[in-house]
Design an enzyme around this catalytic site. Structure first.
Site, mmCIF file in Angstrom:
data_model
loop_
_atom_site.group_PDB
_atom_site.id
_atom_site.type_symbol
_atom_site.label_atom_id
_atom_site.label_comp_id
_atom_site.label_asym_id
_atom_site.label_seq_id
_atom_site.Cartn_x
_atom_site.Cartn_y
_atom_site.Cartn_z
ATOM 1 N N GLU A 29 0.876 -1.433 -0.045
ATOM 2 C CA GLU A 29 -0.087 0.098 0.044
ATOM 3 C C GLU A 29 0.798 1.357 0.022
ATOM 4 O OE1 GLU A 29 -3.099 -0.249 -0.300
ATOM 5 O OE2 GLU A 29 -3.321 -2.223 -0.006
ATOM 6 N N ALA A 31 0.087 4.491 -0.254
ATOM 7 C CA ALA A 31 -0.595 5.357 0.657
ATOM 8 C C ALA A 31 -0.229 5.308 1.915
ATOM 9 C CB ALA A 31 -2.058 5.397 0.381
ATOM 10 N N PHE A 32 -0.270 4.071 2.502
ATOM 11 C CA PHE A 32 0.154 3.899 3.985
ATOM 12 C C PHE A 32 1.790 4.003 3.910
ATOM 13 C CE2 PHE A 32 1.985 1.084 7.077
ATOM 14 C CZ PHE A 32 1.104 1.386 8.133
ATOM 15 N N GLN A 34 3.484 6.244 2.381
ATOM 16 C CA GLN A 34 3.639 7.682 2.338
ATOM 17 C C GLN A 34 3.091 8.414 3.844
ATOM 18 O OE1 GLN A 34 1.167 8.554 -1.050
ATOM 19 N NE2 GLN A 34 2.796 7.966 -2.603
ATOM 20 N N GLU A 70 -6.330 4.458 7.188
ATOM 21 C CA GLU A 70 -5.742 3.997 5.923
ATOM 22 C C GLU A 70 -5.767 2.327 5.990
ATOM 23 O OE1 GLU A 70 -4.821 3.607 2.483
ATOM 24 O OE2 GLU A 70 -4.650 5.776 3.017
ATOM 25 N N GLU A 77 -10.632 -2.309 0.755
ATOM 26 C CA GLU A 77 -10.161 -2.548 -0.788
ATOM 27 C C GLU A 77 -10.013 -4.010 -1.113
ATOM 28 O OE1 GLU A 77 -7.430 0.366 -1.745
ATOM 29 O OE2 GLU A 77 -8.851 2.029 -1.890
ATOM 30 N N GLU A 86 -15.050 -7.471 -11.611
ATOM 31 C CA GLU A 86 -16.095 -6.894 -12.266
ATOM 32 C C GLU A 86 -16.480 -5.670 -11.403
ATOM 33 O OE1 GLU A 86 -17.820 -9.955 -9.735
ATOM 34 O OE2 GLU A 86 -16.313 -10.099 -11.242
ATOM 35 N N ASP A 96 -15.198 4.051 -2.316
ATOM 36 C CA ASP A 96 -15.302 5.647 -2.159
ATOM 37 C C ASP A 96 -15.740 5.746 -0.772
ATOM 38 O OD1 ASP A 96 -15.011 5.637 -4.928
ATOM 39 O OD2 ASP A 96 -17.198 5.868 -5.401
#
Length: 123
Positions: A29, A31-32, A34, A70, A77, A86, A96
């Site tokens: 990850e 983002a984690f 960062q 996070e 996710e 799909e 989201d």
């Protein structure tokens, strides 16, 4: 974890799983990575910006909340991606919502740091 693990044995296994999760977050990850890097860079500033234990915990806690949210977002996710590639309205909504939670935690952390920095410089 095996049924019947209680007490210290449960604690050892739980700690192992938690460390495994942190390692996976770091590895997979960005983002984690960062956010953790930013938190580690801000860590020495906590004692300079904050005026006493309450402000220190606010600064540290705001960073911790970002990392916690996070991790939860990454878990959401991963589960959604595991279900299938799909597109589905509920899968998109789940991702989201997780992203929105991260954004709010970042806003909270930023506001906390800005307010305490402003207080330090402008009294």
């Amino acid at each position: 974890m095996k049924p019947g693990h209680t007490g210290w044995r449960h604690l050892v296994h739980s700690t192992r799983y938690s460390l495994k999760g942190l390692k996976a977050a770091w590895r997979h990850e960005s983002a984690f990575r960062q956010e953790l890097t930013l938190c580690l860079l801000l860590l020495p500033l906590v004692w300079w910006v904050g005026d006493g234990p309450v402000e220190w915990i606010l600064l540290l806690g705001s960073c911790a909340i970002v990392l916690i949210v996070e991790l939860l977002n990454s878990a959401i996710e991963s589960v959604v991606d595991r279900i299938g590639p799909e597109r589905h309205e509920l899968s998109g909504r789940a991702k989201d919502l997780g992203s929105a939670a991260v954004m709010l935690s970042l806003l909270l952390a930023g506001l906390t740091w800005l307010l305490l920095l402003g207080q330090k410089f402008f009294g």
